[in-house]
Design an enzyme around this catalytic site. Structure first.
Site, mmCIF file in Angstrom:
data_model
loop_
_atom_site.group_PDB
_atom_site.id
_atom_site.type_symbol
_atom_site.label_atom_id
_atom_site.label_comp_id
_atom_site.label_asym_id
_atom_site.label_seq_id
_atom_site.Cartn_x
_atom_site.Cartn_y
_atom_site.Cartn_z
ATOM 1 N N LYS A 33 -52.873 41.628 -16.791
ATOM 2 C CA LYS A 33 -53.596 42.700 -16.079
ATOM 3 C C LYS A 33 -55.034 42.783 -16.594
ATOM 4 C CE LYS A 33 -49.385 45.288 -15.134
ATOM 5 N NZ LYS A 33 -48.437 46.338 -15.533
ATOM 6 N N GLN A 69 -47.846 51.000 -19.940
ATOM 7 C CA GLN A 69 -46.848 49.952 -19.663
ATOM 8 C C GLN A 69 -45.436 50.436 -20.011
ATOM 9 O OE1 GLN A 69 -47.581 46.892 -18.221
ATOM 10 N NE2 GLN A 69 -45.395 46.511 -18.179
ATOM 11 N N ASP A 88 -50.953 53.500 -11.199
ATOM 12 C CA ASP A 88 -49.598 52.990 -10.990
ATOM 13 C C ASP A 88 -48.885 53.764 -9.876
ATOM 14 O OD1 ASP A 88 -48.841 50.754 -12.454
ATOM 15 O OD2 ASP A 88 -48.408 51.898 -14.282
#
Ligand code: NAP
Length: 294
Positions: A52, A96, A119
């Site tokens: 990412k 994460q 997200d």
């Protein structure tokens, strides 16, 4: 059979984003800035976060990697999240998952400011998504929609079967495929570990989206001819003969299912790269919204 080439499409999307960022630079504007928080040193999580961050660099974004030890307390993580919420230089950030056991994931999801929640996991953003309002769509389902759109896959009136009901993939995917519009307008069946006669259900599906994380779960006899098959699963299978000591596999018996499918995603090179591209897209959106607020 046509491969839904997530690697190619994600590269196209990254080039489009880079062109936008180049224009921002020419205008002397601030470029998008994504931060990623990782707690602990799980190999797969480190790999995902690393790619990412590298992708951010490739499109010209700023990026910040926040690494915290596996012993981090919930309070320490929540404090870090609040700092990122307050940091005007950061447009969006992700934490994460999975998190170590001492940390309540739901508290963490709730703590991320919805404006920076690229997200799309915060209940406010998830609710907006479910109500067809403009918001951050979770990156993996967003990537699947984008693949279907770019390959012009017809979804209207089709029977879509989603396998897996996780909050980050299966559940949002089922909502999005049933929404009014395209891709969408499907009749959706959401299946999970308590579903009975799953073969009977999948073998009636025009579109199957498999997100359970069980290698070779979806076999050819579970799929009807010309079905569209999207394989979200990524499992690391130990294999000492490989340089990394493992190989990646999806949920689908690709070799046999691909002989029946009209479209299919490979693993790797299907949904995985799309997820990263759509995270970047959400970050670009976060930057645009941030600018319009300030
Ligand atoms: P998850 O939270 O573990 O959820 C798995 C889902 O599958 C659950 O809803 C579970 O049902 C269901 N399930 C398990 N065994 C089943 C069975 N035998 N039959 C039917 N359903 C079954 O997983 P996730 O986070 O959604 O991830 C799923 C897979 O996608 C994993 O391999 C993950 O690595 C991968 N993934 C890939 C990407 C990408 O970018 N490509 C992104 C995210 C995840 P219950 O709810 O009843 O337990």
């Amino acid at each position: 059979m046509e491969i839904l080439d997530g690697k190619k499409i994600s590269n196209d999307i990254k080039s489009e984003i880079k062109a936008e960022v180049d224009k921002m630079k020419e205008r002397g504007e601030k470029v998008p800035h994504l931060a990623a928080v990782i707690v602990g040193s799980d190999g797969a999580s480190l790999t995902y976060v690393g790619s990412k961050v590298r992708s951010c660099e490739r499109v010209g974004f700023e990026s910040t990697l926040v690494q915290m030890p596996s012993t981090t307390s919930e309070q320490e993580l929540l404090k870090k999240i609040e700092e990122l919420n307050q940091d005007d230089n950061i447009d969006g950030f992700i934490v994460q998952l999975p998190l170590p056991d001492q940390i309540d994931t739901q508290k963490v999801i709730m703590a991320v400011h919805p404006d920076k929640d690229v997200d799309g996991f915060h209940p406010m953003n998830f609710g907006k998504m479910a109500l067809d309002m403009s918001t951050f769509i979770p990156a993996t389902p967003f990537g699947i929609l984008e693949l279907l759109e770019r390959y012009k896959v017809d979804t209207k009136g089709k029977h879509t079967v989603v396998i897996g009901r996780s909050h980050i993939v299966g559940r949002p995917m089922s909502i999005l495929m049933g929404r009014k519009g395209w891709p969408g307008n499907s009749t959706v069946t959401l299946t999970h570990s308590q579903t009975k006669n799953i073969t009977q259900i999948t073998s009636q599906a025009d579109i199957i989206i498999s997100a359970l994380g069980v290698p070779n779960f979806l076999k050819a006899e579970m799929v009807k001819d010309d079905a569209v098959v999207i394989d979200v699963g990524i499992t690391r299978v130990p294999d000492e003969s490989r340089p990394r000591g493992y190989y990646l596999t999806g949920d689908v018996d690709f070799e046999n299912v691909s002989k029946k499918a009209s479209y299919i995603t490979p693993v790797p090179g299907g949904v995985g790269p799309m997820t990263i591209a759509m995270l970047l897209k959400n970050t670009l959106l976060a930057r645009e919204r941030h600018r319009s607020r300030s």
